[in-house]
Scaffold this motif. Structure first.
Motif, PDB file in Angstrom:
ATOM      1  N   TYR A  74       0.824  -1.206   0.000  1.00 57.35           N
ATOM      2  CA  TYR A  74       0.000   0.000   0.000  1.00 57.35           C
ATOM      3  C   TYR A  74       0.865   1.266   0.000  1.00 57.35           C
ATOM      4  CZ  TYR A  74      -3.852  -3.167   1.117  1.00 57.35           C
ATOM      5  OH  TYR A  74      -4.787  -4.169   1.071  1.00 57.35           O
ATOM      6  N   VAL A  75       1.992   1.223   0.714  1.00 54.13           N
ATOM      7  CA  VAL A  75       2.879   2.384   0.740  1.00 54.13           C
ATOM      8  C   VAL A  75       3.440   2.659  -0.647  1.00 54.13           C
ATOM      9  CG1 VAL A  75       5.037   3.309   1.649  1.00 54.13           C
ATOM     10  CG2 VAL A  75       3.470   2.099   3.174  1.00 54.13           C
ATOM     11  N   GLN A  76       3.936   1.618  -1.312  1.00 59.46           N
ATOM     12  CA  GLN A  76       4.503   1.792  -2.654  1.00 59.46           C
ATOM     13  C   GLN A  76       3.437   2.213  -3.658  1.00 59.46           C
ATOM     14  OE1 GLN A  76       7.718   1.832  -3.328  1.00 59.46           O
ATOM     15  NE2 GLN A  76       8.043   1.442  -1.140  1.00 59.46           N
ATOM     16  N   SER A  77       2.244   1.673  -3.504  1.00 60.50           N
ATOM     17  CA  SER A  77       1.150   2.090  -4.395  1.00 60.50           C
ATOM     18  C   SER A  77       0.817   3.557  -4.202  1.00 60.50           C
ATOM     19  CB  SER A  77      -0.082   1.227  -4.129  1.00 60.50           C
ATOM     20  OG  SER A  77      -1.185   1.671  -4.897  1.00 60.50           O
ATOM     21  N   THR A  91       3.339   5.810  -5.805  1.00 60.34           N
ATOM     22  CA  THR A  91       3.312   5.714  -7.270  1.00 60.34           C
ATOM     23  C   THR A  91       2.037   6.278  -7.866  1.00 60.34           C
ATOM     24  OG1 THR A  91       4.658   3.707  -7.144  1.00 60.34           O
ATOM     25  CG2 THR A  91       3.521   4.130  -9.223  1.00 60.34           C
ATOM     26  N   HIS A  92       0.897   6.054  -7.184  1.00 57.31           N
ATOM     27  CA  HIS A  92      -0.395   6.353  -7.797  1.00 57.31           C
ATOM     28  C   HIS A  92      -1.156   7.507  -7.161  1.00 57.31           C
ATOM     29  CE1 HIS A  92       0.179   1.961  -8.820  1.00 57.31           C
ATOM     30  NE2 HIS A  92       0.006   2.502 -10.007  1.00 57.31           N
ATOM     31  N   ARG A  95       2.922   8.577   3.557  1.00 60.89           N
ATOM     32  CA  ARG A  95       3.403   7.394   4.276  1.00 60.89           C
ATOM     33  C   ARG A  95       2.691   7.245   5.621  1.00 60.89           C
ATOM     34  NH1 ARG A  95       8.267   5.125   2.549  1.00 60.89           N
ATOM     35  NH2 ARG A  95       9.273   6.228   0.804  1.00 60.89           N
ATOM     36  N   LEU A  96       2.583   8.369   6.346  1.00 56.68           N
ATOM     37  CA  LEU A  96       1.924   8.329   7.650  1.00 56.68           C
ATOM     38  C   LEU A  96       0.449   7.973   7.509  1.00 56.68           C
ATOM     39  CD1 LEU A  96       2.099   8.817  10.701  1.00 56.68           C
ATOM     40  CD2 LEU A  96       1.608  11.236  10.256  1.00 56.68           C
ATOM     41  N   ALA A 147      -5.998   6.167   0.539  1.00 54.74           N
ATOM     42  CA  ALA A 147      -4.653   6.602   0.925  1.00 54.74           C
ATOM     43  C   ALA A 147      -3.594   5.986   0.025  1.00 54.74           C
ATOM     44  CB  ALA A 147      -4.382   6.241   2.382  1.00 54.74           C
ATOM     45  N   ALA A 148      -3.868   4.788  -0.495  1.00 58.86           N
ATOM     46  CA  ALA A 148      -2.908   4.099  -1.352  1.00 58.86           C
ATOM     47  C   ALA A 148      -3.103   4.419  -2.831  1.00 58.86           C
ATOM     48  CB  ALA A 148      -3.007   2.588  -1.142  1.00 58.86           C
TER      49      ALA A 148
END
Length: 445
Positions: free
Chosen positions: A257-260, A263-264, A356-357, A435-436
């Motif tokens: 979810y963080v990487q998404s 990126t998105h 991120r938070l 959030a993601a």
């Protein structure tokens, strides 16, 4: 009389039809609710207007490549002036004799000028690039607001579901309380129950009636809010998909979810485009240090009756301009543009930390809510068992009426908490998707 009777019956029929329409019921799935809210959202219509404005600004920047054309003309009336024409024949004396002075009392002229920019130090090119980036950012900002509308719709849908569930649970509990009051009344009449215990049971039933009124009001208000959100008539009674809360959602690892999100998330892409636009504006500010070159052409026609006529006066040439003052005035303008770039860069870094938070918080909220569901499920079993034991004790005069009524209230609270936690799981999960940057999957769970 027959006509009056027909009119009266017709009016009654129309009122009946209106009443039926006012209480129209409509089944509504969450996906359908999301589609209607996106279609009828005033917020998104405002976003579309902003996109159109940014697109028009881009077109305006592109149009600066086109030539400028100006046409002007004038007609002037003149009085009869005193004209003293000097002549070499009389040594600068006044003209006299047979010299005739033309009578001039009108003046007409027209001009047409065309200027084609050839080189502007890069200002036009940089202006187009900056406007293009801002137009793309406006589209991303509209997508951000679309995600907000979707999430608001999901929350409104779940709030309406929770309101309906609360009404149902309170009604069931009220029916049990009213049955208890009836049983206690019979016991009190036969002298087998103290009057005080009957009053306690009646008081609890009255409190539940008040709770039911509040729950029904909340349900109606949530229904009106949902109708307004979807663009439906306020009186429409919505019937929701109650199986939605029983559909499980698979939770991926947190890093996914963080990487998404990085990126998105459209906020990150939007601020990156705005930073690039600011960088382009720095180049545009520096271009003021360069000269401008234009190709020019013009046409002039004039007519002074009795004196002068001018036609076919065509001119073609090249114009060069340079603002010398830009050498000492342009520095501050460039510094302002560079400062904006630094602001966007700082905001981009802060946004990355904020994203991120936000993802971590929403992920933990999902896990916490799952734990709450497990706890509340056990609480229902415990509350039901506690009520069963307390009732047996009461029947055997080992527990008081207060104990029995408290056990009944605890049973109702446990059921409400469990239903609400299951409904909140949908909101929490979609908060995580939002959030993601994955909210397009909303409604599929």
């Amino acid at each position: 009389m027959n006509n009056r009777l027909k009119l009266l019956l017709g009016a009654v029929l129309l009122m009946a039809i209106s009443g039926l329409q006012a209480q129209e019921k409509r089944s509504l799935a969450m996906n359908e609710a999301i589609g209607l809210s996106v279609k009828n959202s005033h917020q998104l219509k405002n976003s579309q207007a902003k996109i159109e404005e940014a697109t028009a600004a881009l077109k305006e920047a592109v149009d600066k490549r086109l030539p400028d054309a100006h046409v002007s003309g004038s007609y002037l009336w003149l009085n009869s002036p005193n004209i003293n024409m000097k002549s070499a024949d009389n040594g600068g004396g006044t003209g006299g004799g047979n010299d005739e002075v033309p009578k001039v009392n009108q003046l007409m002229y027209g001009m047409a000028n065309v200027s084609m920019p050839v080189y502007q130090g890069g200002r036009i090119r940089y202006g187009i690039e900056s406007s293009r980036l801002l137009a793309e950012a406006a589209k991303l900002d509209a997508d951000i607001e679309k995600d907000e509308v979707i999430q608001n719709t999901i929350e409104a849908y779940i709030n309406l579901y929770k309101a309906g569930a609360a009404v149902k649970l309170v009604k069931e509990s009220l029916a049990q309380s009213q049955q208890r009051v009836k049983e206690f009344s019979d016991l009190e009449k036969n002298g087998l129950l103290a009057r005080n215990d009957l009053l306690k049971a009646q008081l609890q039933a009255s409190n539940k009636e008040l709770s039911l009124v509040d729950a029904q009001n909340n349900q109606q208000l949530a229904n009106v809010n949902m109708n307004l959100l979807l663009g439906l008539p306020e009186q429409t009674q919505l019937e929701l998909d109650t199986t939605l809360v029983d559909q499980a959602s698979a939770l991926d690892p947190l890093d996914n979810y963080v990487q998404s999100a990085l990126t998105h998330r459209k906020e990150i892409s939007s601020i990156d485009l705005k930073k690039k636009s600011a960088e382009t504006n720095v180049k545009s500010s520096r271009s003021d240090l360069y000269p401008s070159l234009n190709v020019q052409a013009g046409y002039v026609a004039a007519n002074i009756p009795n004196l002068l006529t001018v036609t076919n006066a065509v001119n073609v040439g090249v114009g060069v301009s340079y603002s010398v003052s830009s050498l000492w005035k342009n520095k501050a303008k460039v510094q302002q543009s560079e400062a904006r770039v630094k602001q966007f860069a700082a905001n981009e870094a802060m946004l990355g930390d904020q994203v991120r938070l936000e993802v971590n918080k929403n992920y933990l909220d999902v896990l916490s809510n799952e734990k709450k569901i497990e706890v509340y499920k056990k609480a229902i079993e415990q509350a039901e068992e506690n009520y069963r034991i307390t009732k047996n004790k009461y029947n055997n005069s080992l527990a008081t009426t207060t104990d029995l009524l408290d056990a009944d209230v605890a049973q109702l609270e446990a059921r409400v908490n469990y239903v609400f936690a299951k409904a909140d799981a949908i909101v929490k999960y979609n908060d995580l998707l939002k959030a993601a940057g994955m909210l397009e999957n909303a409604g599929n769970k």
